[in-house]
Design a protein around this motif. Structure first.
Motif, PDB file in Angstrom:
ATOM      1  N   GLY A 198       0.828  -1.202   0.000  1.00 60.51           N
ATOM      2  CA  GLY A 198       0.000   0.000   0.000  1.00 60.51           C
ATOM      3  C   GLY A 198       0.863   1.252   0.000  1.00 60.51           C
ATOM      4  O   GLY A 198       0.589   2.217  -0.712  1.00 60.51           O
ATOM      5  N   ASN A 202       0.877   4.148  -2.719  1.00 61.12           N
ATOM      6  CA  ASN A 202       0.286   5.414  -2.347  1.00 61.12           C
ATOM      7  C   ASN A 202       0.608   5.807  -0.907  1.00 61.12           C
ATOM      8  O   ASN A 202      -0.236   5.684  -0.022  1.00 61.12           O
ATOM      9  CB  ASN A 202      -1.234   5.282  -2.504  1.00 61.12           C
ATOM     10  CG  ASN A 202      -1.843   6.592  -2.871  1.00 61.12           C
ATOM     11  OD1 ASN A 202      -1.373   7.633  -2.423  1.00 61.12           O
ATOM     12  ND2 ASN A 202      -2.863   6.546  -3.676  1.00 61.12           N
ATOM     13  N   ARG A 204       0.878   8.601   0.637  1.00 54.74           N
ATOM     14  CA  ARG A 204       0.069   9.654   1.245  1.00 54.74           C
ATOM     15  C   ARG A 204      -1.237   9.084   1.791  1.00 54.74           C
ATOM     16  O   ARG A 204      -1.673   9.411   2.889  1.00 54.74           O
ATOM     17  CB  ARG A 204      -0.221  10.717   0.192  1.00 54.74           C
ATOM     18  CG  ARG A 204      -0.928  11.913   0.750  1.00 54.74           C
ATOM     19  CD  ARG A 204      -1.076  12.975  -0.311  1.00 54.74           C
ATOM     20  NE  ARG A 204      -1.994  14.007   0.138  1.00 54.74           N
ATOM     21  CZ  ARG A 204      -2.572  14.861  -0.690  1.00 54.74           C
ATOM     22  NH1 ARG A 204      -2.317  14.806  -1.985  1.00 54.74           N
ATOM     23  NH2 ARG A 204      -3.380  15.773  -0.230  1.00 54.74           N
ATOM     24  N   ARG A 205      -1.857   8.201   1.012  1.00 51.67           N
ATOM     25  CA  ARG A 205      -3.108   7.610   1.466  1.00 51.67           C
ATOM     26  C   ARG A 205      -2.880   6.722   2.680  1.00 51.67           C
ATOM     27  O   ARG A 205      -3.704   6.655   3.572  1.00 51.67           O
ATOM     28  CB  ARG A 205      -3.771   6.813   0.336  1.00 51.67           C
ATOM     29  CG  ARG A 205      -5.160   6.288   0.699  1.00 51.67           C
ATOM     30  CD  ARG A 205      -5.983   7.488   1.138  1.00 51.67           C
ATOM     31  NE  ARG A 205      -7.262   7.146   1.721  1.00 51.67           N
ATOM     32  CZ  ARG A 205      -8.407   7.231   1.080  1.00 51.67           C
ATOM     33  NH1 ARG A 205      -8.442   7.588  -0.184  1.00 51.67           N
ATOM     34  NH2 ARG A 205      -9.535   6.970   1.683  1.00 51.67           N
ATOM     35  N   MET A 206      -1.736   6.036   2.695  1.00 48.49           N
ATOM     36  CA  MET A 206      -1.455   5.159   3.835  1.00 48.49           C
ATOM     37  C   MET A 206      -1.328   5.977   5.122  1.00 48.49           C
ATOM     38  O   MET A 206      -1.776   5.554   6.179  1.00 48.49           O
ATOM     39  CB  MET A 206      -0.189   4.338   3.596  1.00 48.49           C
ATOM     40  CG  MET A 206      -0.379   3.218   2.594  1.00 48.49           C
ATOM     41  SD  MET A 206      -1.666   2.044   3.063  1.00 48.49           S
ATOM     42  CE  MET A 206      -0.755   1.004   4.185  1.00 48.49           C
ATOM     43  N   GLU A 207      -0.718   7.156   5.027  1.00 53.59           N
ATOM     44  CA  GLU A 207      -0.664   8.059   6.182  1.00 53.59           C
ATOM     45  C   GLU A 207      -2.089   8.390   6.620  1.00 53.59           C
ATOM     46  O   GLU A 207      -2.399   8.373   7.800  1.00 53.59           O
ATOM     47  CB  GLU A 207       0.070   9.356   5.833  1.00 53.59           C
ATOM     48  CG  GLU A 207       1.568   9.348   6.063  1.00 53.59           C
ATOM     49  CD  GLU A 207       1.960   9.435   7.538  1.00 53.59           C
ATOM     50  OE1 GLU A 207       1.195   9.994   8.342  1.00 53.59           O
ATOM     51  OE2 GLU A 207       3.036   8.929   7.896  1.00 53.59           O
ATOM     52  N   ALA A 208      -2.946   8.669   5.624  1.00 52.66           N
ATOM     53  CA  ALA A 208      -4.317   9.085   5.920  1.00 52.66           C
ATOM     54  C   ALA A 208      -5.171   7.909   6.389  1.00 52.66           C
ATOM     55  O   ALA A 208      -6.334   8.078   6.704  1.00 52.66           O
ATOM     56  CB  ALA A 208      -4.952   9.740   4.696  1.00 52.66           C
ATOM     57  N   LEU A 209      -4.612   6.695   6.384  1.00 51.39           N
ATOM     58  CA  LEU A 209      -5.337   5.546   6.933  1.00 51.39           C
ATOM     59  C   LEU A 209      -4.796   5.182   8.317  1.00 51.39           C
ATOM     60  O   LEU A 209      -5.218   4.197   8.909  1.00 51.39           O
ATOM     61  CB  LEU A 209      -5.220   4.340   5.997  1.00 51.39           C
ATOM     62  CG  LEU A 209      -5.949   4.447   4.654  1.00 51.39           C
ATOM     63  CD1 LEU A 209      -5.753   3.169   3.848  1.00 51.39           C
ATOM     64  CD2 LEU A 209      -7.425   4.717   4.846  1.00 51.39           C
TER      65      LEU A 209
ATOM     66  N   ILE B  90      -5.269  10.618  12.327  1.00 55.49           N
ATOM     67  CA  ILE B  90      -6.225   9.590  11.894  1.00 55.49           C
ATOM     68  C   ILE B  90      -6.548   8.655  13.055  1.00 55.49           C
ATOM     69  O   ILE B  90      -7.690   8.270  13.271  1.00 55.49           O
ATOM     70  CB  ILE B  90      -5.641   8.785  10.708  1.00 55.49           C
ATOM     71  CG1 ILE B  90      -5.334   9.703   9.523  1.00 55.49           C
ATOM     72  CG2 ILE B  90      -6.573   7.664  10.288  1.00 55.49           C
ATOM     73  CD1 ILE B  90      -6.487  10.507   9.003  1.00 55.49           C
ATOM     74  N   PHE B 104      -5.459   1.909  -3.817  1.00 57.32           N
ATOM     75  CA  PHE B 104      -4.343   1.022  -4.125  1.00 57.32           C
ATOM     76  C   PHE B 104      -4.741   0.163  -5.305  1.00 57.32           C
ATOM     77  O   PHE B 104      -5.371  -0.885  -5.158  1.00 57.32           O
ATOM     78  CB  PHE B 104      -3.976   0.202  -2.894  1.00 57.32           C
ATOM     79  CG  PHE B 104      -3.800   1.071  -1.686  1.00 57.32           C
ATOM     80  CD1 PHE B 104      -2.710   1.913  -1.598  1.00 57.32           C
ATOM     81  CD2 PHE B 104      -4.745   1.105  -0.690  1.00 57.32           C
ATOM     82  CE1 PHE B 104      -2.557   2.749  -0.510  1.00 57.32           C
ATOM     83  CE2 PHE B 104      -4.609   1.936   0.404  1.00 57.32           C
ATOM     84  CZ  PHE B 104      -3.501   2.764   0.486  1.00 57.32           C
TER      85      PHE B 104
END
Lengths: 350, 263
Positions: A198, A202, A204-209, B90, B104
């Motif tokens: 992941g 991405n 940045r998205r992983m940070e946001a998850l 988060i 993803f």
């Protein structure tokens, strides 16, 4: 994700390959077992550690060979070697875990420096660390014995077996290579490996998850370095020696070549690359001489092979293999429904 | 409707979910948002309106930490999170979706949702594969069902339609126990049917979950919000209930464009 379907032709091929590898000593000579397969399994493991970082994590690390070299040095320094004024002669059950721990720590620290960079900068930083390791071992005589390094580093005679004999060493290397292979395969679908993929796709998205991307990348370096460290211990036993050249710039680049030629997509790629590399390395010289060329040009052949692979199949031999299968499958699909019924294929994507 | 809102707000107590004080963000000499002060109550649902370049997405990036503010302070449920990295925010119950889906692509739908559920749970570094009856895996399947993606669970995300990708984008934000969700144009590119589904999903969220939604479609925005904030040139221009905003003559003139040349 291309997992193996139970009962498919792929599973059958995997079992067959496993059987051949297990029975290899019955029909292969000592040279093939020790110098070809023993070496290829070790290089394959080091390249596997790079594949884990690059294929799943998107981080091209050139430091993996140095991690293996570090483990090799630690075995020589803490254990027995012919350089008795430096080697401490500690028993193997302290030496080996300590060597793996120190090398893993080294790889993790290198990772901690590299993970905040991307792409070419990761390559540059890890190459700089690898170069520093090479020059440091060559110039330091107190601990690393400088230019000549250590010779006479032998595996412990555990269970009364001389592990440096071709057949025992073959099984030793096969065992750890298989262990590393299945471990990486397994972890790729566990939360740790899945999250790493992941992060590759991405960050940045992983940070946001809720994932700590930097820590996760460093943990990936630690995991990969542990594999490279185990390979380094085997490497020093295979060669019975370690010197700065073990982890010189040449071998460092060779690991990258092995991983890329084999393919970074799946854990089997590095082992395919390693066997190709070892065969070329071993027989290119004779081949060139038989053509009436100078034997020392074998690197040229390896370089040319690398160029061909990267040019025609950027995802390595694995990619070449996948596309060939794809082509055969699509040709099958174009045949009559009757043909497909006989072959038992649905015709749709698997 | 009004009573329902009052009930919801009182049920969640008085602590504000989000408090921005004098938040500015500069890119070089250019200010994207300037001196934004904003309070969102717990469980409150707010729409942020404004033309392109009004600073709406920058506001979201400041709140989540993707681009931390140049100055000002941000409090999340009373805690000062101004200097926190995104993942720490988060883990405290903040969620967001992206205007352009950030998914993803190489992984299956269920893996995407599983990652989202895992990210806000423990054992993020676990080397043990989850079994099908694993609690987090189960949560992922439930979530896939909740956003109507159970038919395509095993499909790689790159093969989904645009609408399905938007649904997945929302699913990722609902993972775990969200307390405040930032939706960045969730309706962008959706068909009228998909829009209705989206409105249903937003309106049926549990009462304790508040959200801020950036939306260009006034119909959607006014249907899903208790409060509306209007942004203009990086500043807050008006705040009020949907009715007040709709009837504000200044707003109509500047933003809603009810003048003769706007049909």
């Amino acid at each position: 994700m291309s997992g193996m379907q139970p009962g498919g032709p792929r599973t059958a091929a995997a079992w067959l390959l496993g059987l051949i590898l297990l029975l290899m000593p019955a029909f292969a000579g000592d040279f093939v077992l020790f110098q070809i397969f023993g070496w290829a399994f070790i290089l394959g493991m080091i390249a596997l550690s790079l594949m884990f970082l690059a294929g799943y994590g998107g981080m091209v690390s050139l430091v993996q060979m140095s991690v293996a070299g570090c483990a090799a040095y630690m075995v020589a320094i803490f254990g027995d070697s012919a350089i008795t004024q430096i080697s401490l002669g500690w028993p193997w059950w302290i030496t080996v875990p300590l060597a793996i721990a120190i090398a893993t720590l080294f790889g993790t620290l290198a990772g901690a420096l590299a993970v905040r960079t991307q792409g070419i900068y990761t390559i540059m930083i890890t190459l700089a660390i690898a170069s520093a390791f090479f020059y440091f071992t060559r110039q330091n005589y107190v601990v690393f014995n400088g230019f000549s390094g250590f010779n006479g580093v032998l595996p412990p005679p555990l269970f009364g077996v001389d592990w440096r004999q071709p057949v025992p060493f073959y099984y030793l290397a096969l065992f750890f290579a298989a262990l590393a292979y299945f471990l990486v395969l397994y972890v790729s679908r566990a939360p740790f490996g899945l999250a790493l993929q992941g992060i590759r796709d991405n960050p940045r998205r992983m940070e946001a998850l809720g994932f700590n991307v930097v820590m996760h990348r460093i943990a990936a370096y630690a995991f990969a370095s542990a594999i490279a460290a185990v390979a380094g211990v085997l490497l020093v036993w295979l060669n019975a020696q370690v010197s700065p050249g073990t982890a010189g710039i040449g071998p460092v680049i060779d690991i990258l070549i092995i991983a890329v030629v084999g393919g970074l997509g799946r854990p089997i790629g590095p082992f395919i690359g390693a066997i190709i590399y070892v065969l070329l390395r071993t027989f290119a010289l004779d081949f060139l001489v038989s053509l009436g060329l100078s034997g020392e040009r074998f690197q040229l052949l390896i370089g040319a092979g690398f160029l061909v692979i990267v040019f025609w199949s950027p995802d390595g031999v694995l990619g070449l293999w996948d596309r060939t299968r794809e082509r055969i499958a699509s040709r099958d699909r174009q045949r009559s429904p009757l043909y497909r019924a006989i072959r038992g294929q649905t015709g749709g994507p698997a | 409707m009004r009573e329902a809102i009052a009930q919801r707000l009182s049920a969640t107590g008085n602590a504000s979910a989000l408090e921005l004080r004098g938040v500015s963000r500069y890119f070089g000499a250019l200010s994207a948002i300037e001196d934004v002060t904003l309070t969102v109550g717990a469980g409150e649902r707010r729409a942020v309106l404004g033309s392109n370049g009004a600073g709406k997405t920058t506001l979201f990036n400041c709140i989540t930490g993707d681009h931390p503010p140049t100055s000002g302070t941000i409090r999340l449920f009373g805690e000062d999170i101004t200097d926190f990295p995104p993942h720490e925010r988060i883990r405290r119950g903040l969620r967001r979706t992206y205007q352009i889906s950030l998914l993803f692509g190489g992984l299956a739908v269920i893996d995407n949702i599983y990652l989202a559920c895992r990210g806000v749970a423990r054992a993020r570094y676990s080397m043990v594969r989850p079994r099908r009856d694993d609690a987090v895996m189960q949560a992922a399947f439930d979530l896939a069902h909740a956003v109507h993606l159970d038919d395509v669970e095993q499909t790689p995300v790159s093969e989904l339609s645009h609408g399905q990708q938007r649904q997945l984008e929302i699913a990722l934000a609902l993972a775990g126990a969200p307390r405040l969700i930032l939706f960045d144009e969730p309706a962008a590119g959706l068909s009228p049917t998909e829009r209705r589904d989206l409105i249903t999903i937003l309106r049926t969220l549990p009462d304790h979950i508040g959200y801020i939604v950036i939306e260009h479609d006034m119909d959607v925005a006014l249907q899903v919000s208790d409060q509306v904030t209007l942004m203009h040139n990086g500043r807050i221009f008006r705040e009020g209930s949907p009715d007040e905003i709709e009837s504000d003559p200044m707003v109509q003139e500047i933003y809603l464009g009810t003048g003769p040349d706007h049909g």
